[in-house]
Scaffold this motif. Structure first.
Motif, PDB file in Angstrom:
ATOM      1  N   THR A 125       0.808  -1.074  -0.178  1.00 56.23           N
ATOM      2  CA  THR A 125       0.167   0.094   0.117  1.00 56.23           C
ATOM      3  C   THR A 125       0.895   1.246  -0.059  1.00 56.23           C
ATOM      4  OG1 THR A 125       0.018   0.386   2.506  1.00 56.23           O
ATOM      5  CG2 THR A 125      -1.562  -1.238   1.227  1.00 56.23           C
ATOM      6  N   SER A 126       0.203   2.260  -0.532  1.00 59.38           N
ATOM      7  CA  SER A 126       1.307   3.534  -0.343  1.00 59.38           C
ATOM      8  C   SER A 126       1.497   3.906   0.600  1.00 59.38           C
ATOM      9  CB  SER A 126       0.627   4.450  -1.385  1.00 59.38           C
ATOM     10  OG  SER A 126      -0.669   4.525  -1.192  1.00 59.38           O
ATOM     11  N   GLU A 214      -5.882   6.189   3.757  1.00 67.76           N
ATOM     12  CA  GLU A 214      -7.127   5.679   3.130  1.00 67.76           C
ATOM     13  C   GLU A 214      -8.285   6.284   3.799  1.00 67.76           C
ATOM     14  OE1 GLU A 214      -8.242   0.871   2.863  1.00 67.76           O
ATOM     15  OE2 GLU A 214      -8.727   1.291   4.948  1.00 67.76           O
ATOM     16  N   THR A 221     -17.188   8.350   1.672  1.00 63.23           N
ATOM     17  CA  THR A 221     -18.004   7.093   2.117  1.00 63.23           C
ATOM     18  C   THR A 221     -17.953   6.828   3.201  1.00 63.23           C
ATOM     19  OG1 THR A 221     -16.874   6.247  -0.113  1.00 63.23           O
ATOM     20  CG2 THR A 221     -17.697   4.674   1.175  1.00 63.23           C
ATOM     21  N   THR A 381     -17.382  -6.754 -17.640  1.00 64.27           N
ATOM     22  CA  THR A 381     -16.858  -6.012 -16.803  1.00 64.27           C
ATOM     23  C   THR A 381     -15.816  -7.109 -15.857  1.00 64.27           C
ATOM     24  OG1 THR A 381     -18.356  -4.512 -15.950  1.00 64.27           O
ATOM     25  CG2 THR A 381     -17.290  -5.393 -14.241  1.00 64.27           C
ATOM     26  N   GLN A 427      -7.932   3.821 -16.329  1.00 65.72           N
ATOM     27  CA  GLN A 427      -9.462   4.082 -16.011  1.00 65.72           C
ATOM     28  C   GLN A 427      -9.482   4.640 -14.699  1.00 65.72           C
ATOM     29  OE1 GLN A 427     -10.540  -0.004 -16.215  1.00 65.72           O
ATOM     30  NE2 GLN A 427     -12.753   0.219 -16.631  1.00 65.72           N
TER      31      GLN A 427
ATOM     32  N   SER B 220       1.131   6.770  -4.827  1.00 63.97           N
ATOM     33  CA  SER B 220      -0.388   6.375  -5.164  1.00 63.97           C
ATOM     34  C   SER B 220      -0.454   6.571  -6.799  1.00 63.97           C
ATOM     35  CB  SER B 220      -1.469   7.135  -4.653  1.00 63.97           C
ATOM     36  OG  SER B 220      -0.986   7.721  -3.431  1.00 63.97           O
ATOM     37  N   PHE B 434     -15.369   4.083  -3.583  1.00 66.64           N
ATOM     38  CA  PHE B 434     -13.977   4.026  -2.647  1.00 66.64           C
ATOM     39  C   PHE B 434     -14.392   2.693  -2.053  1.00 66.64           C
ATOM     40  CE2 PHE B 434     -12.730   4.107   1.634  1.00 66.64           C
ATOM     41  CZ  PHE B 434     -11.329   4.509   1.342  1.00 66.64           C
ATOM     42  N   PHE B 436     -12.429   0.107   1.101  1.00 63.55           N
ATOM     43  CA  PHE B 436     -11.656   0.011   2.098  1.00 63.55           C
ATOM     44  C   PHE B 436     -10.863  -1.271   1.693  1.00 63.55           C
ATOM     45  CE2 PHE B 436     -15.197   2.328   4.159  1.00 63.55           C
ATOM     46  CZ  PHE B 436     -14.610   3.173   4.818  1.00 63.55           C
ATOM     47  N   ARG B 437      -9.847  -1.399   2.412  1.00 64.38           N
ATOM     48  CA  ARG B 437      -8.874  -2.574   2.142  1.00 64.38           C
ATOM     49  C   ARG B 437      -9.540  -3.859   3.132  1.00 64.38           C
ATOM     50  NH1 ARG B 437      -4.189  -1.518   5.393  1.00 64.38           N
ATOM     51  NH2 ARG B 437      -5.447   0.317   5.898  1.00 64.38           N
ATOM     52  N   GLU B 482      -5.728  -2.193  -1.896  1.00 63.94           N
ATOM     53  CA  GLU B 482      -5.897  -0.620  -1.374  1.00 63.94           C
ATOM     54  C   GLU B 482      -6.651   0.123  -2.496  1.00 63.94           C
ATOM     55  OE1 GLU B 482      -2.077   1.518  -1.956  1.00 63.94           O
ATOM     56  OE2 GLU B 482      -2.902   3.034  -0.526  1.00 63.94           O
ATOM     57  N   LEU B 483      -7.484   0.857  -1.947  1.00 62.70           N
ATOM     58  CA  LEU B 483      -8.507   1.346  -3.109  1.00 62.70           C
ATOM     59  C   LEU B 483      -9.324   0.485  -3.728  1.00 62.70           C
ATOM     60  CD1 LEU B 483      -6.485   4.761  -3.550  1.00 62.70           C
ATOM     61  CD2 LEU B 483      -8.320   4.250  -1.805  1.00 62.70           C
ATOM     62  N   ARG B 485      -7.893  -1.679  -5.697  1.00 60.84           N
ATOM     63  CA  ARG B 485      -6.870  -1.634  -6.921  1.00 60.84           C
ATOM     64  C   ARG B 485      -6.569  -3.378  -7.628  1.00 60.84           C
ATOM     65  NH1 ARG B 485      -2.824   3.065  -5.286  1.00 60.84           N
ATOM     66  NH2 ARG B 485      -3.870   4.726  -6.249  1.00 60.84           N
ATOM     67  N   SER B 488     -11.115  -4.987 -11.268  1.00 62.36           N
ATOM     68  CA  SER B 488     -11.225  -4.080 -12.352  1.00 62.36           C
ATOM     69  C   SER B 488     -12.318  -2.862 -11.830  1.00 62.36           C
ATOM     70  CB  SER B 488     -11.730  -4.785 -13.421  1.00 62.36           C
ATOM     71  OG  SER B 488     -13.398  -4.859 -13.330  1.00 62.36           O
ATOM     72  N   GLU B 489     -12.345  -1.872 -12.496  1.00 67.09           N
ATOM     73  CA  GLU B 489     -13.255  -0.860 -12.185  1.00 67.09           C
ATOM     74  C   GLU B 489     -14.775  -1.123 -12.174  1.00 67.09           C
ATOM     75  OE1 GLU B 489     -12.166   2.381 -11.396  1.00 67.09           O
ATOM     76  OE2 GLU B 489     -10.225   1.578 -11.368  1.00 67.09           O
ATOM     77  N   GLN B 491     -16.013  -3.936 -11.252  1.00 69.00           N
ATOM     78  CA  GLN B 491     -16.208  -4.718 -10.233  1.00 69.00           C
ATOM     79  C   GLN B 491     -16.375  -3.780  -9.142  1.00 69.00           C
ATOM     80  OE1 GLN B 491     -12.643  -7.142 -10.761  1.00 69.00           O
ATOM     81  NE2 GLN B 491     -13.889  -9.036 -11.839  1.00 69.00           N
TER      82      GLN B 491
END
Ligand SMILES: Nc1ncnc2c1ncn2[C@@H]1O[C@H](COP(=O)(O)OP(=O)(O)OP(=O)(O)O)[C@@H](O)[C@H]1O
Ligand SMILES: Nc1ncnc2c1ncn2[C@@H]1O[C@H](COP(=O)(O)OP(=O)(O)OP(=O)(O)O)[C@@H](O)[C@H]1O
Ligand SMILES: [Mg+2]
Ligand SMILES: [Mg+2]
Lengths: 582, 594
Positions: A125-126, A214, A221, A381, A427, B220, B434, B436-437, B482-483, B485, B488-489, B491
């Motif tokens: 993670t960043s 995060e 959210t 998707t 994306q 990021s 958004f 969460f992990r 994370e986020l 990632r 896929s978008e 999903q």
């Protein structure tokens, strides 16, 4: 047994591991370290001279020799100057060196980070990486600073003490020497027990950073789903762990670190026993005994300081362990230096397979994209569209098969040249805080203001930008937060177009743009950038009609879509249900 | 004049001044009375035991002189017992100082984190995440280290100073004054540097924050950095900040070392003054030699901790600057009207926007909005990109408050309604999903804590989202990364939709919920929504019309104004903006665009 001994030595050496590690980042700074050592000796010497002069002064006072006293006061002032100079050199030298170390190391860490393959980032993670470039480095910097400024004086005092002890009485010094292995044993035990805790502390620090980042990113959210309390609880859990680990270390320090001066006191007691007994028996004078015991008490502080240094060292080592994870070179991108981008910008994808872990995302993809064409890639998707297009500028590498551009294997094109000529609008848009023009130019050489404006125009964001009071210099928040969804995408689009790429990959880059604007953008791209090949990933059949050919990914395989027009009509109308129902 | 990020940050989060910060810190720490007491007690016990040790040695040695082995044994035992007492008290000292230090840091971090959950949303468009992170982590760490390792020195240093002054006063009043002569100089010297020292350390903290801010963003965005081949540019920018930080640190440590050196000179001068004055008094027969000699020893004892304390001065300054920055986050202005009085448990009638005007900073985003959303109504908001659709939904979700006009929920002003109870009624699917992990389950569960995994799985099926997740080998147990990632978008969006629907809210706000979902899957989702949304109040934001038949009424926004509204046939009839957009999509297909 031998093995044990070797391990033991290794552990003792381990305390100084951060110092060994630091050598590489302090090249050319050796002379400062020598200077520090020299002045540390001077500083210790002046410290040791003070009691001697004071002793002289007392003698002079007793003999009422006032002239001598004035002279001795001058000596004290001389010592003052010397000690001030020495203290300056040692302190500043130590801080300077440790800052240079941190600077160089941080630079190297960032350098290796940007050189890594994207694969390196998949499981990190960043926030965690961020803590590696900040506090983990600081942990070892701190140790280096403390070692440089205090280790030498401390060791000198101990050496001086042992020397003086030898001079007074050899047997007494044996008592002292006997404590050394015990001290080392305790030190090593202390070190070993702390180890896991410091590692946990450093990891938890990473997790803490990660959670804050995060949480900030997801504030909307968090708030809409009333996650404030759960988030606070989660964070408190992390700070609890962090606190708990510090307490664990404190418990160890409470025992082991304090045991060290206690051992010295025990040895002093033994000296009193032995010395007292033998003095009574042999009727020698007690001066030596008193001096010896005083020396023992004098080393208790340095010894316990060494214990504390072990704690700093373990913190440093834990940090360095994490940093090494970034410095490792095995996930570096293979950068070629020679070779040019091919003349032709056709793309052929041959027998490409792509895996994520054990999962096969692309099974066997063959695709010919003719030069200067506009093709579209579609599919459900999660079918692997993004995965496929990411292979072209080598953001990922296929697990099998090859990709050619203008007949040249992409692996044989230098990465810089490859990526300079292929622009991708991902994306997930990543804009940076800064001005709009900075975001469009994105640090690339040779992108003029005119090119920026042209790109903005093609991306149809020019009107909007010019409507802003500060135009292109308008600052957009982090991640482009002050723009609307569609504006963000178009700024990213302008960024990609600005360099007049030979191949443009649009990964659903217009999903937040209304259809009218979308089609206008496509037509401008094709009209304004000569000979460009466009690979469009889109889910919308309305966008697809712009493409000369459309392909569909399904179950990891690709097929050409026949008659886009009809499909598009059928699909969208279908999705639409009956217009007349309304 | 354009503000830099630093300046913007400064204007959003304050940094407390040194003294104020210190006062608050001490107050916060003193809250833990028990540990403070233990710390002080253990430091004192250590000090007392340390004072008695030489006496015990002396007595033991006396035993040698008198030839009594018994006395030697007795006093050695006293000596080792004193060492044992120190061992014990030091242990408590370490424990209590760690509890105080790390407890305080933890407390400050927890409070800052809490504060962040309640600042106005607009805060995040001004302040970089990295800046906040740096304040909470780096600045906190500096303080933690200072307190953990140095509080005992501070406490024991002060105790020793006070004790030595008392003993010196007891020995000789006049000489004590001579010994203290340097103290005013030391204080003046220290105070005269204070401003500079503080600025220096503030600079070090700000530059490390800049580094953190820069890296937080760049790490990021690493994929884009690679894709555009701008690694060296990124490194260059970072190098600049890194150099700034190095220079700031060197500057700060240079001054602190000069300070330390001069303090040394002051110390030695102090001793010299005492010797000199003592010698004169001795010459004049004002004091006895015995007193002078012990005085000289005590002067040294006195200066040691003074020097130690002044050496700590620098790390103290550096920490206190950091503390000021952390309090800055804690004190940040909280969301206005966070705690409206009125609790709502359901939407009974309508949400009405009356003459609402809204601007971000000074750029107008919404103008004169009048809109009534009745309970159970399904509304579509359409319009070109940047028209203000998301902004409108932000106002309805109470992320922002309008500059003028009002939003009425069942006739009550939104700003008087308790935010939490109100947000509980609404489920949004934000334009940018958004995650969460954690797993998909965990992400959905936050919206529906009382639903079991089976129920969530079943709901995913009911909303036809299961076909999207079925591609994932671990299904809903998949870790999203994370986020999100690792997905896929599309999903990600599907999870955001599932999350919103699982909450089973009264009001659903969907902002382009399916922009990354393929039309085929979208169609299924749409079908399931048709039933579901009938019983709900739905606000659907879209510029694609594939789901438009879900809504009863369409609002068209343009440049922040409502330009058209009505049912689908009405708007088609009108041949306005909506109709035009619609035609481009489905109408005169194939016609070229200008
Ligand atoms: N970083 C990752 N780690 C593990 N799996 C991943 C990762 N990124 C993507 N995947 C998986 O690979 C599959 C293909 O993803 P990809 O992003 O290529 O899909 P896509 O066709 O672009 O979908 P969409 O239309 O939703 O963008 C997905 O099922 C996804 O779960
Ligand atoms: N946080 C912000 N600070 C300042 N300006 C903002 C902010 N958010 C949005 N804006 C501006 O307000 C206007 C309306 O934005 P909004 O996000 O509401 O548009 P939208 O209709 O949702 O567009 P899209 O379809 O592209 O998402 C835009 O011009 C945008 O630049
Ligand atoms: Mg994709
Ligand atoms: Mg929007």
């Amino acid at each position: 047994m031998r093995q044990n001994k070797k391990n033991f030595l290794k552990k003792v050496k381990g305390v100084f591991e951060p110092l060994l590690f630091s050598r590489e980042y302090l090249k050319n700074k050796k002379w400062i370290i020598y200077l520090i050592i020299a002045f540390a000796i001077l500083s210790t010497a002046t410290r040791l001279l003070v009691p001697i002069i004071i002793g002289d002064i007392i003698n002079s006072l007793e003999s009422r020799n006032f002239n001598a006293i004035y002279l001795e006061i001058e000596y004290i002032m001389l010592l003052a100057v010397l000690s001030a100079i020495a203290s300056f050199v040692v302190n500043f030298g130590a801080q300077y060196t440790s800052q240079i170390y941190a600077y160089n190391l941080r630079k190297r860490v960032v350098n290796s980070m940007v050189k890594k393959k994207t694969k390196f980032f998949h499981d990190k993670t960043s926030g965690d990486l961020l803590s590696r470039t900040t506090m983990d480095i600081d942990a070892s910097r701190n140790f280096i600073m403390n070692s440089l400024s205090q280790l030498i004086p401390t060791m000198l005092i101990i050496i001086f003490a042992v020397g003086y002890l030898l001079y007074i009485n050899v047997v007494y010094s044996l008592f002292f020497l006997a404590t050394v292995p015990i001290l080392i044993y305790v030190g090593v035990k202390f070190q070993k027990k702390q180890r896991p805790h410091w590692m946990k502390i450093r990891d938890t620090y990473g997790v803490m950073t990660e959670s804050i980042q995060e949480d900030i990113t997801g504030q909307r959210t968090v708030r809409s789903y009333l996650q404030e309390e759960p988030q606070i609880d989660r964070f408190t859990g992390i700070t609890d762990t962090y606190y708990g680990e510090y307490m664990n270390v404190a418990h160890l320090r409470g025992i082991y670190n304090n045991l060290m001066p206690f051992i010295i006191s025990a040895a002093a007691t033994a000296v009193i026993f032995y010395g007292g007994y033998s003095s009574i028996v042999s009727k020698t004078d007690v001066g030596g005994l008193v001096a010896a015991v005083n020396i023992f008490t004098m080393v208790t502080f340095p010894v316990s300081f060494l214990g504390r240094l072990i704690a700093f060292s373990e913190n440093a080592r834990a940090g360095i362990g994490r940093i090494k994870g970034v410095l490792d070179r095995d996930l570096d991108e293979d950068v070629l230096t020679s070779g040019d981008f091919p003349k032709s910008n056709g793309i052929s994808i041959r027998g490409v397979k792509y895996k994520r872990g054990a999962r096969e995302i692309l099974k066997n993809v063959d695709l010919e994209i003719p030069p200067e064409s506009f093709v579209c890639l579609t599919g459900e998707t999660g079918s692997g569209k993004s995965s496929l297009v990411n292979l072209i500028p080598r953001l990922e590498d296929p697990s099998d098969g090859q990709i050619f551009i203008g007949g040249v294997n992409v692996r044989d094109i230098p990465l810089s040249s490859l990526r300079n000529h292929i622009a991708i609008v991902p994306q997930e848009i990543s804009l940076l805080s800064g001005s709009i023009s900075e975001n469009i130019i994105f640090g690339r050489n040779g992108i003029t203001e005119e090119m920026t404006r042209r790109a903005a125009k093609i991306a149809r964001i020019d009107d909007f930008i010019e409507s802003l009071p500060e135009g292109y210099s308008t600052i957009i928040g982090e991640r482009g937060i002050t723009l609307s969804g569609g504006q963000r995408q178009r700024v990213a689009l302008a960024r990609a177009i600005a360099s007049n790429p030979r191949i443009l990959i649009l990964d659903d880059a217009t999903s937040s743009v209304d259809p009218e604007t979308e089609l206008a953008i496509f037509s401008r791209i094709v009209k304004s950038i000569e000979g460009i090949t466009v690979v469009l990933v889109s889910l919308r059949y309305s966008a697809m009609k712009y493409a000369s050919t459309a392909y569909e990914l399904e179950n990891g395989e690709i097929s050409e879509l026949q008659n886009v027009e009809e499909i598009s009509y059928a699909m969208e109308k279908d999705g639409f249900k009956n217009e007349t129902d309304l | 004049m354009k503000q830099t990020y630093d300046e913007i940050e400064e204007s959003y989060i304050k940094t407390l001044r040194g003294r104020t910060a210190l006062k608050r810190l001490l107050k916060d720490m003193a809250k833990n009375r028990k540990q403070t007491a233990i710390l002080v007690a253990s430091v004192m016990i250590t000090a007392i035991a340390a004072t008695f040790s030489p006496l015990a040695i002396g007595d033991a040695v006396n035993g040698v002189a008198t030839g009594s082995f018994k006395i030697i044994i007795e006093f050695s035992l006293v000596f080792i017992s004193l060492a044992l007492i120190q061992f014990g008290s030091n242990r408590f000292r370490v424990l209590s100082s760690t509890i105080l230090a790390q407890g305080t840091v933890k407390n400050l971090r927890d409070r800052s984190f809490k504060s962040i959950q309640h600042v106005p949303i607009s805060f995040f468009s001004k302040v970089k995440a990295g800046f906040l992170i740096s304040r909470m982590t780096n600045d906190g760490e500096t303080l933690g280290e200072f307190l953990t390792f140095q509080i005992p020195s501070v406490v024991s240093g002060m105790t020793t100073v006070i004790m030595s002054i008392a003993i010196m006063l007891y020995l000789d009043f006049n000489l004590t004054l001579y010994a203290l002569i340097v103290l005013p100089f030391l204080s003046i010297f220290t105070l005269s540097l204070q401003g500079k020292v503080r600025r220096n350390y503030l600079r070090t903290r700000k530059t490390i924050a800049a580094i953190t801010g820069n890296l937080a963003e760049n790490i990021s965005s690493i994929r884009s950095i690679k894709a555009f081949n701008v690694e060296s540019y990124t490194e260059g920018k970072f190098d600049g900040l890194n150099t700034d930080n190095l220079n700031a640190n060197i500057k700060a440590s240079r001054l602190s070392s000069v300070y330390g050196a001069i303090v040394r000179i002051i110390e030695y001068t102090g001793i010299a003054i005492v010797v000199f004055a003592g010698a004169i008094q001795l010459k004049a027969g004002l004091i006895s030699i015995g007193i002078l000699v012990s005085f000289i020893f005590y002067v040294q004892e006195f200066f040691d901790p003074v020097i130690q304390l002044s050496q700590l001065y620098n790390s103290y300054q550096s920490s206190i600057v950091g503390v000021g920055r952390i309090y800055g986050i804690i004190d940040s202005k909280k969301e206005a009207a966070l705690d409206g009085e009125i609790n709502v448990s359901s939407l009974n009638d309508s949400i009405v926007l009356k003459d609402v005007n809204f601007a971000y900073d000074d750029s107008d985003a919404l103008k004169n909005i009048n809109l009534a959303i009745k309970k159970g109504e399904n509304i579509g908001i359409v319009g070109h990109t940047g028209a203000g659709k998301t902004t409108l939904s932000n106002l309805i979700m109470k992320f922002y408050t309008p500059q003028s006009g009002e939003i009425l929920v069942d006739g009550k002003n939104l700003s008087e309604i308790n935010t939490e109870s109100y947000r509980n009624l609404i489920s949004p699917v934000l334009q940018e999903p958004f995650l969460f992990r954690g797993t998909i389950y965990e992400n959905v569960k936050i919206a529906a804590p009382d639903k079991s995994e089976e129920e969530i799985e079943k709901l995913a099926g009911d909303f036809n989202l299961d076909r999207i997740f079925s591609k994932l080998p671990q299904g809903l147990e998949t870790n999203v990364g994370e986020l999100g990632r690792s997905l896929s978008e599309g999903q990600k969006q599907a999870i955001a939709i599932l999350r919103a629907l699982c909450r089973d809210p009264q009001i659903i706000i969907m902002d382009e919920p399916t922009s990354n979902i393929d039309p085929y899957s979208e169609k299924f989702i749409f079908q399931s929504l048709e039933k579901f949304a009938r019983e709900k109040t739905l606000i659907l934001i879209t510029h694609r019309f594939s789901m438009i038949s879900l809504v009863d009424k369409i609002i068209v926004l343009q440049n922040g104004e409502i330009v058209e509204s009505g049912t689908f046939p009405e708007l088609r009839e009108k041949k306005g903006i909506f109709s035009q957009m619609y035609d481009i999509l489905y109408g005169n297909r194939g016609e070229s665009l200008s």
